[in-house]
Design a protein around this motif. Structure first.
Motif, PDB file in Angstrom:
ATOM      1  N   GLU A 142       0.825  -1.211   0.000  1.00  0.00           N
ATOM      2  CA  GLU A 142       0.000   0.000   0.000  1.00  0.00           C
ATOM      3  C   GLU A 142       0.859   1.260   0.000  1.00  0.00           C
ATOM      4  O   GLU A 142       0.525   2.257  -0.661  1.00  0.00           O
TER       5      GLU A 142
ATOM      6  N   LYS B 202       2.216   1.714  -3.476  1.00  0.00           N
ATOM      7  CA  LYS B 202       1.157   2.162  -4.390  1.00  0.00           C
ATOM      8  C   LYS B 202       0.873   3.642  -4.190  1.00  0.00           C
ATOM      9  O   LYS B 202       0.717   4.399  -5.175  1.00  0.00           O
ATOM     10  N   ASN B 203       0.797   4.087  -2.933  1.00  0.00           N
ATOM     11  CA  ASN B 203       0.538   5.508  -2.673  1.00  0.00           C
ATOM     12  C   ASN B 203       1.673   6.382  -3.186  1.00  0.00           C
ATOM     13  O   ASN B 203       1.435   7.473  -3.736  1.00  0.00           O
ATOM     14  N   GLU B 204       2.909   5.927  -3.028  1.00  0.00           N
ATOM     15  CA  GLU B 204       4.035   6.699  -3.551  1.00  0.00           C
ATOM     16  C   GLU B 204       4.006   6.772  -5.080  1.00  0.00           C
ATOM     17  O   GLU B 204       4.306   7.819  -5.662  1.00  0.00           O
TER      18      GLU B 204
ATOM     19  N   HIS C 179       1.354   9.181  -6.131  1.00  0.00           N
ATOM     20  CA  HIS C 179       1.753  10.554  -5.862  1.00  0.00           C
ATOM     21  C   HIS C 179       2.732  11.052  -6.929  1.00  0.00           C
ATOM     22  O   HIS C 179       2.628  12.210  -7.388  1.00  0.00           O
TER      23      HIS C 179
END
Length: 248
Positions: free
Chosen positions: A209, A212-214, A217
């Motif tokens: 997770e 994925k968020n990085e 972004h």
């Protein structure tokens, strides 16, 4: 007999009697009970030190464990907090909570610190040293109060009630109960008590997770890419707008 020879014999006799007197006094001191006890004590200490050195050479691991235990005990004794450190820690925690709004700060942290501040202002906090640790507990009255209940030692609380009166324990430079109460002091638990149980408890995100968020972004900062059909439609719309321009 000449007078000079008589005087010399007299002085020699005095010297002969004086010298043994000093030796006899020293021997008498050595053979006394105190002298015998002191010599036996030195002999015991000498033998004990010799056994310690020999034992350390024969069993180095055991000797290292003993030295580590003694060193740890000494370190705990030296780092034991005192009452002034508790006052400092309490005021720092109170200032930390004072910087937050009542809607944000934790209710458990705030109530615990406010209770300690109230007891401190009333003079009812007491500090006691127990060797390796320190204990802060509450009293019923301020010792400077002129009440009979506060001055009579027979009316003081029994020591068996001390565990129920303990407010904090100081060990290796920390006040553990105060630090535990201040954990997540900037989170108001009452905001989430109406949520379902599975939503009240949060877990840290997994590695996937986080990656994925990085990635999302980083992609948000890239320029937009338009498909070929969208580019054709956009160009056609621009041409139609140019044809319908009345200025032409």
């Amino acid at each position: 007999m000449a007078p000079g020879s008589v005087v010399r014999r007299l002085f020699s006799a005095v010297a002969e009697t004086a010298a043994p007197a000093k030796a006899t006094r020293w021997e008498r001191l050595k053979n006394s009970k105190a002298g015998v006890w002191f010599r036996s004590l030195l002999s015991d200490y000498k033998e004990a030190c010799r056994e310690v050195v020999v034992g350390a050479k024969e069993r180095p691991v055991k000797a290292s464990i003993y030295v580590a235990l003694l060193g740890g005990t000494w370190a705990c004794f030296q780092s034991k907090p005192d009452d002034s450190s508790f006052d400092k820690a309490l005021l720092e925690r109170s200032n930390q909570l004072g910087l937050l709004s009542a809607w944000i700060r934790s209710g458990a942290s705030d109530s615990h610190v406010q209770n300690l501040i109230k007891l401190r202002n009333e003079g009812r906090l007491r500090h006691i040293s127990l060797g390796l640790l320190s204990v802060v507990y509450r009293e019923d009255y301020d010792p400077d109060t002129s009440l009979y209940e506060a001055q009579c030692s027979n009316l003081s609380f029994p020591w068996r009630e001390l565990p129920q009166r303990v407010l904090d324990v100081g060990f290796v430079g920390h006040w553990w109960i105060l630090d535990h109460k201040m954990k997540d002091y900037d989170i108001n638990e009452d905001e989430f008590k109406h949520l379902p149980a599975h939503m009240q408890a949060t877990l840290p995100p997994s590695v996937g997770e986080v990656e994925k968020n990085e990635r999302l972004h980083k992609e948000s900062w890239l320029p937009l890419k338009m498909e070929e059909e969208e580019v054709t439609v956009t160009n056609a719309k621009e041409d139609s707008v140019v044809v319908q321009d009345p200025s032409k």
